[in-house]
Design a protein around this motif. Structure first.
Motif, PDB file in Angstrom:
ATOM      1  N   ASP A  43       0.821  -1.207   0.000  1.00 22.31           N
ATOM      2  CA  ASP A  43       0.000   0.000   0.000  1.00 22.31           C
ATOM      3  C   ASP A  43       0.863   1.268   0.000  1.00 22.31           C
ATOM      4  N   LYS A  44       1.967   1.223   0.728  1.00 27.57           N
ATOM      5  CA  LYS A  44       2.870   2.372   0.781  1.00 27.57           C
ATOM      6  C   LYS A  44       3.458   2.658  -0.594  1.00 27.57           C
ATOM      7  N   ARG A  45       3.907   1.599  -1.275  1.00 32.27           N
ATOM      8  CA  ARG A  45       4.507   1.805  -2.597  1.00 32.27           C
ATOM      9  C   ARG A  45       3.455   2.251  -3.611  1.00 32.27           C
ATOM     10  N   ASN A  46       2.273   1.708  -3.499  1.00 27.66           N
ATOM     11  CA  ASN A  46       1.206   2.087  -4.416  1.00 27.66           C
ATOM     12  C   ASN A  46       0.822   3.552  -4.226  1.00 27.66           C
ATOM     13  N   ALA A  47       0.771   3.991  -2.970  1.00 25.58           N
ATOM     14  CA  ALA A  47       0.393   5.374  -2.670  1.00 25.58           C
ATOM     15  C   ALA A  47       1.436   6.365  -3.166  1.00 25.58           C
ATOM     16  N   GLY A  48       2.667   5.915  -3.321  1.00 29.87           N
ATOM     17  CA  GLY A  48       3.733   6.804  -3.773  1.00 29.87           C
ATOM     18  C   GLY A  48       3.774   7.009  -5.272  1.00 29.87           C
ATOM     19  N   GLY A  57      -5.689  -2.915  -7.265  1.00 28.39           N
ATOM     20  CA  GLY A  57      -7.093  -2.675  -7.540  1.00 28.39           C
ATOM     21  C   GLY A  57      -7.875  -2.358  -6.294  1.00 28.39           C
ATOM     22  N   ALA A  58      -7.316  -2.686  -5.132  1.00 25.70           N
ATOM     23  CA  ALA A  58      -7.935  -2.419  -3.834  1.00 25.70           C
ATOM     24  C   ALA A  58      -6.813  -2.391  -2.805  1.00 25.70           C
ATOM     25  N   PRO A  59      -7.001  -1.726  -1.655  1.00 29.28           N
ATOM     26  CA  PRO A  59      -5.946  -1.705  -0.638  1.00 29.28           C
ATOM     27  C   PRO A  59      -5.511  -3.117  -0.248  1.00 29.28           C
ATOM     28  N   ALA A  60      -4.210  -3.340  -0.215  1.00 28.72           N
ATOM     29  CA  ALA A  60      -3.707  -4.670   0.113  1.00 28.72           C
ATOM     30  C   ALA A  60      -4.076  -5.080   1.531  1.00 28.72           C
ATOM     31  N   VAL A  61      -4.142  -4.113   2.441  1.00 27.77           N
ATOM     32  CA  VAL A  61      -4.460  -4.471   3.827  1.00 27.77           C
ATOM     33  C   VAL A  61      -5.851  -5.104   3.935  1.00 27.77           C
ATOM     34  N   ASP A  62      -6.716  -4.796   2.988  1.00 31.21           N
ATOM     35  CA  ASP A  62      -8.056  -5.387   3.006  1.00 31.21           C
ATOM     36  C   ASP A  62      -8.034  -6.847   2.565  1.00 31.21           C
ATOM     37  N   GLY A  63      -6.907  -7.279   1.991  1.00 31.79           N
ATOM     38  CA  GLY A  63      -6.818  -8.648   1.492  1.00 31.79           C
ATOM     39  C   GLY A  63      -6.141  -9.607   2.444  1.00 31.79           C
ATOM     40  N   VAL A  64      -5.785  -9.156   3.642  1.00 32.17           N
ATOM     41  CA  VAL A  64      -5.144 -10.037   4.615  1.00 32.17           C
ATOM     42  C   VAL A  64      -6.184 -10.964   5.230  1.00 32.17           C
TER      43      VAL A  64
END
Length: 213
Positions: A43-48, A57-64
């Motif tokens: 998520d950090k790399r995507n936000a940068g 396609g969606a926040p990775a933290v939601d996929g844990v």
């Protein structure tokens, strides 16, 4: 169009059915710290990145989910995202599951190499399971596989439409570049895996010819 990839612990499953069973069993379990860290880094790399270059396609933290991580990525970002999962997951002992192709890329028993699959892109290692799966199914638009372990040190194969394979290997210089043909995908897979592991005992099965350029 999105593409799904999943991280799960190395050794947790060895078949598509076992992967499905393992992932089902993660439902309702608390997040494991390692996959939480990986998700946060994704998520950090995507936000940068600029929005147009986003690879999630969606926040990775939601996929844990327990000890697994489900990641959705735009199809155009598949190679980039998969490489990130290898980068972040392999050192932590995680395998990458591709549910679309039913490929399990588990680092257990792997050999580090620059692997290029003509139809699927680049991979950081090869396993016996992967070479056995890939060789019989090579097809257009990229019916080839290259395994490189050093500068000009590689083995490669190309599958023709009639099913026969060209094979080449090179050991660092033009005078150590040989070619042969084979019809049996099992032989081709055996030779590529043998070459990758340093076992040349099966190479006498083919008539190798020195290539000149």
């Amino acid at each position: 169009m999105s593409y799904d990839l999943v991280l799960l612990p190395s050794g947790a499953a060895a078949s598509p059915e076992a992967v499905d069973a393992y992932l089902t069993a993660q439902d309702g379990r608390p997040a494991v710290e390692a996959v939480g860290e990986i998700a946060a880094e994704l998520d950090k790399r995507n936000a940068g990145l600029p929005e147009a270059d986003a690879f999630l396609g969606a926040p990775a933290v939601d996929g844990v989910l327990g000890d697994a991580l489900f990641v959705s990525t735009p199809y155009d970002s598949l190679g980039f995202t998969r490489n990130l999962l290898f980068e972040l997951g392999t050192p932590r002992g995680y395998a990458v599951w591709d549910p679309q192709l039913a490929w399990l890329m588990d680092p257990a028993g792997s050999i580090a190499a620059a692997v290029t699959h003509g139809g699927a892109g680049e991979f950081p290692y090869l396993t016996r399971q992967l070479v056995d799966e890939w060789i019989p199914e090579l097809g257009q638009p990229g019916p080839y596989l290259i395994v490189e372990t050093g500068d000009q040190v590689y083995i490669q194969t190309y599958r023709h439409p009639d099913g026969h394979y060209d094979l080449e290997y090179r050991e660092g210089s033009p005078d150590k570049h040989f070619a042969a043909t084979a019809n049996d995908p099992r032989i081709v897979a055996d030779l590529i895996w043998g070459w990758t592991t340093g076992d040349r005992s099966g190479f006498t099965a083919l008539d190798w010819q020195k290539l000149t350029f």
